[in-house]
Enzyme design. Sequence first.
Site, short mmCIF file in Angstrom:
data_model
loop_
_atom_site.label_atom_id
_atom_site.label_comp_id
_atom_site.label_asym_id
_atom_site.label_seq_id
_atom_site.Cartn_x
_atom_site.Cartn_y
_atom_site.Cartn_z
N SER A 186 65.21 24.75 77.13
CA SER A 186 64.98 24.94 78.56
C SER A 186 64.47 23.62 79.17
CB SER A 186 64.02 26.10 78.78
OG SER A 186 64.03 26.53 80.13
N GLU A 315 71.93 33.57 80.03
CA GLU A 315 70.54 33.14 80.16
C GLU A 315 69.75 34.01 81.13
OE1 GLU A 315 69.28 30.51 78.53
OE2 GLU A 315 70.99 29.32 77.87
N HIS A 406 67.98 34.06 77.94
CA HIS A 406 67.18 32.84 77.81
C HIS A 406 66.05 33.06 76.81
CE1 HIS A 406 66.23 28.90 79.35
NE2 HIS A 406 65.01 29.23 79.73
#
Length: 486
Positions: A186, A315, A406
């Site tokens: 990320s 995600e 995610h």
Amino acid sequence: MDAAALVHTSKGAVRGFRRGTTAVFLGIPFAQAPVGTLRFAAPVPIDAWEGERDATVFGPTAQRGDTGITLIPEPSVPGEATLNVNVFAPADRDRDAALPVLVWIHGGGFTSGSPASRWYDGDAFARDGVITVVISYRIGFDGFGLIDGAPTNRGLRDQIAALEWVRDEIRTFGGDPARVTVAGQSAGGGSVLALMTSPAASGLFSGAMAISPAIGAVTLASAERFAARVADRAGVRPDRRGFASVPEERVLAAQRSALAPHLARAITSLATLLDDGLPLGPVIDGDVLPRHPLDALSDGACADIPLVIGSTDDEFTALTARYAGALRVVPVPLALAVLGLRRTRRRAYLERTRRRGTAAVLGGFFTDRVIRSTVLETARARGTGPTWVYRFAWASPVPTIGVACHCLDVPFWFDHLDADGVATIAGTPPPDLATLMHGAAVSFARDRDPGWPAWDAETRRARVFGAPASAPAVERDAYAEVAPLV
């Protein structure tokens, strides 16, 4: 006393502990505490100490309080000496083993996150002969706010200082400073791309892994506007003297207040958020980050550094799924038009996406714009540079998740499915998937080859982790569905 848990660095001795076959060293400082006269300063090397420094508990974190914005349990640890590293090494290593090293950068949108998460424990890497170093860095306004009279990109400078610590100290832990892989997820993945294009980080790593990279590239103009808003809310001048005159808690409160209207505007104009991003993150300053990372990569930055890059398939679709009922009455083309996708690209995107229903398509669009398009753009920008692309396609069986969301892939890379909180989002996952993914990371750190064909402009191949048994493990023309967005 276990001799394997005592290491003599150039600054002094550190005493860790043995956990099974892993020697663990927590909270080792790589720079002085960024407080007092060092607040808003570039990181300053740590002074030497006498005797043994205890390294059995996590050091202080830059994160203050649990923000709760990620699915990863990332605890906050109070204290001032926030610039520290955690090291996980084979307990019975030869001090001259020259083992490969994985340096991990946590995510959290550049405003949160913690190196003290058990999800980042390097036991499995140590088991397989790879030393893991998990680093801390300043986040939020302290790390990335543009302050007149203070160095820019203090958070990136912290990451670079941690990599310099690895270069100087990792031999004594049994590692090889010439075999360092910098990796992150990320915002950590975005940091990896920034470091690849930063002259200050040149020579500090020989491989890179960008996992679900959320690229950070804030313009100077945007950073200046945000700094002015923070200063106004803190009641100070927007310079170093002004911000240093108020306590950390007040600056943090001002940061949150300044972010609130930006996020509120994003709700009514999501296209603005998607185009401009958040106002906190690495700043294109002409110095530590001279240019936008994608532009620099296109011009050959780090062309010789092997890179693994990829994302999960969905995600952010779990975020929009909760509004599926309300969104059902909104036509998908209209929703995408409101988000700024022009007709020609909108049609091409809808023809290629596999998602159905407004909520799923919108969540997929956010996924593709924010993360997956960065993967495709980076692979294209790299040209013939050694690049391996992957997709994480395994959908969580947990009803509230239901997709490859995610953060879901992180414990698979670390082969740490038994960590606290993993079952909450992953249920009971197939252990062989963790074996495959972790094995690929180890192979890349050790041999610079994760085990599948490299990306090239003609075939555009990617490894698909967690695909149905009937689907190929290596996919041609990967990420084709996001091509209309880039």
